[in-house]
Design a protein around this motif. Sequence first.
Motif, mmCIF file in Angstrom:
data_model
loop_
_atom_site.group_PDB
_atom_site.id
_atom_site.type_symbol
_atom_site.label_atom_id
_atom_site.label_comp_id
_atom_site.label_asym_id
_atom_site.label_seq_id
_atom_site.Cartn_x
_atom_site.Cartn_y
_atom_site.Cartn_z
ATOM 1 N N VAL A 35 -19.618 -37.657 42.925
ATOM 2 C CA VAL A 35 -18.763 -37.807 41.746
ATOM 3 C C VAL A 35 -19.596 -38.279 40.556
ATOM 4 O O VAL A 35 -19.439 -37.773 39.441
ATOM 5 C CB VAL A 35 -17.587 -38.762 42.041
ATOM 6 N N ASN A 36 -20.501 -39.222 40.790
ATOM 7 C CA ASN A 36 -21.375 -39.677 39.698
ATOM 8 C C ASN A 36 -22.234 -38.537 39.163
ATOM 9 O O ASN A 36 -22.482 -38.447 37.954
ATOM 10 C CB ASN A 36 -22.242 -40.842 40.153
ATOM 11 N N ALA A 37 -22.678 -37.652 40.038
ATOM 12 C CA ALA A 37 -23.449 -36.493 39.591
ATOM 13 C C ALA A 37 -22.596 -35.577 38.718
ATOM 14 O O ALA A 37 -23.060 -35.050 37.699
ATOM 15 C CB ALA A 37 -24.011 -35.720 40.790
ATOM 16 N N SER A 59 -21.765 -35.304 31.005
ATOM 17 C CA SER A 59 -22.324 -36.074 29.898
ATOM 18 C C SER A 59 -23.620 -35.481 29.362
ATOM 19 O O SER A 59 -24.082 -35.871 28.298
ATOM 20 C CB SER A 59 -22.593 -37.506 30.375
ATOM 21 N N ALA A 60 -24.216 -34.557 30.118
ATOM 22 C CA ALA A 60 -25.481 -33.962 29.706
ATOM 23 C C ALA A 60 -25.266 -33.023 28.525
ATOM 24 O O ALA A 60 -24.247 -32.332 28.452
ATOM 25 C CB ALA A 60 -26.113 -33.211 30.883
ATOM 26 N N PRO A 61 -26.233 -32.978 27.614
ATOM 27 C CA PRO A 61 -26.102 -32.044 26.492
ATOM 28 C C PRO A 61 -26.083 -30.596 26.959
ATOM 29 O O PRO A 61 -26.759 -30.233 27.924
ATOM 30 C CB PRO A 61 -27.338 -32.309 25.641
ATOM 31 N N ALA A 62 -25.272 -29.787 26.323
ATOM 32 C CA ALA A 62 -25.199 -28.359 26.675
ATOM 33 C C ALA A 62 -26.448 -27.637 26.187
ATOM 34 O O ALA A 62 -27.030 -27.982 25.174
ATOM 35 C CB ALA A 62 -23.956 -27.740 26.048
ATOM 36 N N ASP A 63 -26.837 -26.616 26.939
ATOM 37 C CA ASP A 63 -28.030 -25.834 26.549
ATOM 38 C C ASP A 63 -27.722 -24.924 25.388
ATOM 39 O O ASP A 63 -26.722 -24.444 25.128
ATOM 40 C CB ASP A 63 -28.517 -24.988 27.734
#
Length: 96
Positions: free
Chosen positions: A84-86, A92-96
């Motif tokens: 779940v944390n992954a 939350s990671a920026p989109a490419d």
Amino acid sequence: MTSVSNTSPIERIARVIAAEMLSPNAEGAGELGRPVSEIVDTIWSRETDRALAVLRTLREPTATMIEAGRAAGDDPARIWSAMVNAAIAEASAPAD
């Protein structure tokens, strides 16, 4: 040891959905005349269908979630938490 909840995932998700709709902090309904937590206690069960939809979606993990689960060891609670944390980190990671 990983924390274990006393409430079902459906209830926890439904409560969050209800609170997000109501809470002024979450840009919800604004001034309600009583604490959001009191209102959530009375209406969360209306959101169980949405909560079930969320859990059904999580049945298929991403590759990142699978790797996090593998790296978490043998404790099912730690594996679940890592996966779940992954998923949260992916969102939350920026989109490419």
